[in-house]
Design an enzyme around this catalytic site. Structure first.
Site, mmCIF file in Angstrom:
data_model
loop_
_atom_site.group_PDB
_atom_site.id
_atom_site.type_symbol
_atom_site.label_atom_id
_atom_site.label_comp_id
_atom_site.label_asym_id
_atom_site.label_seq_id
_atom_site.Cartn_x
_atom_site.Cartn_y
_atom_site.Cartn_z
ATOM 1 N N GLU A 123 0.236 -1.069 5.803
ATOM 2 C CA GLU A 123 1.327 -0.509 6.623
ATOM 3 C C GLU A 123 1.177 0.992 6.782
ATOM 4 O O GLU A 123 1.573 1.555 7.815
ATOM 5 C CB GLU A 123 2.678 -0.839 5.971
ATOM 6 C CG GLU A 123 3.893 -0.560 6.863
ATOM 7 C CD GLU A 123 4.407 0.872 6.804
ATOM 8 O OE1 GLU A 123 5.215 1.257 7.671
ATOM 9 O OE2 GLU A 123 4.001 1.624 5.874
ATOM 10 N N ASP B 272 0.839 -1.198 0.000
ATOM 11 C CA ASP B 272 0.000 0.000 0.000
ATOM 12 C C ASP B 272 0.873 1.247 0.000
ATOM 13 O O ASP B 272 2.065 1.214 0.326
ATOM 14 C CB ASP B 272 -0.952 0.006 1.200
ATOM 15 C CG ASP B 272 -0.222 0.032 2.543
ATOM 16 O OD1 ASP B 272 0.825 -0.628 2.662
ATOM 17 O OD2 ASP B 272 -0.694 0.718 3.475
#
Length: 429
Positions: free
Chosen positions: A138, A78
């Site tokens: 994350e 991400d």
């Protein structure tokens, strides 16, 4: 041969924006791409969703010496948001221009993921078993990614002795006292812990025109002023002490551990690598009080971004409580303790040797990250976590402005350098 630049470009073209609070996109598509690359390399991946479309990829790669404990390689897919209006190129174009690959995630951290995938596609034969984790979330709290995996699939990581991931092993050009330029390569061996705090002041509600010595807003403002004005003492961790000694020697700078601020001043630009890791910090960032200008509210709240060095949590929170005073309470919004791995270890020496194999003049130093990574999920499993995502950078390249910044980009030769360094490490460690 799987070109690392093209693999990174393909990963960038997946818009995996994570806006936080469960608002994300593209992680499933990126995970399927990663799984496809692994499958083509003869590796059997599994995709695990912690929630619909919050996808994580796990896999294992056998080593040539099965007696050695596995190494965990973990990276996130991400990225933080990017507004195309602000960029010179579209942030999800994966365009190569002027010797750089442009796009959101090229530095944080699809570059590292591409290096690993490229090596495996080329048929890398690691010395020890590799445990791979390409994770979601994350860039928010990790609850759909690394922290979920560590809690719900802990057995997959059993036996891992160490881990490598983002933020470390990159070139940092630093001026020495004699005018030379020294190439430092910081390797992450520690991270400050993260404690996001909500503080609440309570008082007596009333009319804004009348005297009120129990004003919640005043209680809160006084507490925040004490927090902001507090000068946190130096707290030297093994990582920071080793950085100061080794960097000081390489740069020809006198190091006085009884005067850390003076030492930082003498380090010049190299101080940027360590200045946020010599003290704890507690920074007011959000305020919420009142609903009408002529009404004194009974409650006022703020949030504090608190970062804590290894070995200092107890003292930090005791100090915060004394600064807040009797009218203000605190609670955790998020709490992830600090991370610390051994500096003097075979793992660190192997990383240093891998860097020197590609840059014989590399000066490899440990450093403590001021922020945080998914190491905070895996370290409690007994895994020594290191920040080692090697990357060559030309002098003048603004690395610190790249992660989460506008016009994020990575040198294409830097990607190829990083892949070679990782290959040295994984073939020998």
């Amino acid at each position: 041969m799987a070109d690392v630049v093209e693999l990174c470009a393909q990963l960038v073209r997946f818009d995996t924006t994570n806006r936080g609070h469960g608002d994300s996109e593209g992680e499933r598509e990126a995970a399927e791409f990663v799984a496809g690359v692994l499958s083509e390399a003869g590796i059997e991946p599994k995709i695990l969703e912690s929630a619909p479309r919050r996808a994580n990829v796990l896999a294992r790669v056998p080593g040539t010496d099965p007696a050695l404990p596995p190494l965990l390689i973990q990276g996130h897919l991400d990225v933080v948001p990017a507004d195309p209006v602000d960029w010179s190129v579209h942030p999800f174009s994966g365009e190569v221009r002027d010797g750089f690959l442009w796009g959101r995630g090229t530095v944080d951290m699809k570059d590292f993921c591409a290096m690993v995938l490229s090596l495996l596609s080329d048929g890398l034969r690691p010395r020890r078993e590799l445990v791979l984790a390409f994770v979601a979330d994350e860039e928010d709290r990790g609850e759909w990614g690394a922290h979920w995996l560590a809690a719900e699939h802990r057995e997959f990581f059993d036996g891992c002795a160490a881990a490598i991931s983002e933020t470390g092993g990159y070139t940092y050009h630093a001026p020495a006292a004699d005018g030379r330029t020294v190439r430092l390569y910081p390797v992450g061996t520690a991270e400050r812990g993260t404690a996001h705090l909500r503080v609440t002041a309570r008082g007596r509600a009333g009319h804004g025109s009348r005297r009120n010595d129990d004003n919640a807003v005043v209680h809160l403002v006084d507490a925040l002023h004490r927090i902001a004005a507090h000068r946190w003492p130096v707290h030297l961790t093994p990582t920071v002490e080793a950085f100061l000694r080794r960097a000081g020697e390489a740069l020809g700078v006198a190091v006085d551990l009884s005067d850390v601020d003076g030492t930082l001043a003498r380090l010049g630009p190299a101080a940027a690598l360590v200045e946020n890791a010599v003290r704890n910090s507690c920074t007011p960032t959000m305020l919420d009080a009142g609903y009408k200008v002529n009404v004194i509210p009974s409650v006022a709240q703020a949030q504090l971004d608190t970062r804590v060095l290894p070995g200092s949590e107890e003292d930090l929170f005791a100090t915060i409580d004394s600064l807040l005073g009797p009218h203000v309470e605190r609670e955790f919004v998020a709490h992830q303790p600090p991370v610390q791995a051994p500096v003097d270890s075979p793992w660190f020496e192997a990383m240093a040797a891998a860097l020197r194999a590609e840059d014989p003049e590399a000066v490899v130093v440990p450093f403590c990250m001021g922020g945080g990574t998914d190491a905070k999920a895996f370290s409690p499993l007994g895994i020594d976590c290191y920040g080692f995502a090697p990357l060559w950078m030309p002098e003048g390249y603004p690395y610190n402005a790249m992660a989460h910044g506008v016009d994020e980009r990575v040198p294409v030769e830097g990607l190829r350098f990083g892949k070679r360094v990782l290959g040295h490490l994984l073939s020998s460690v």
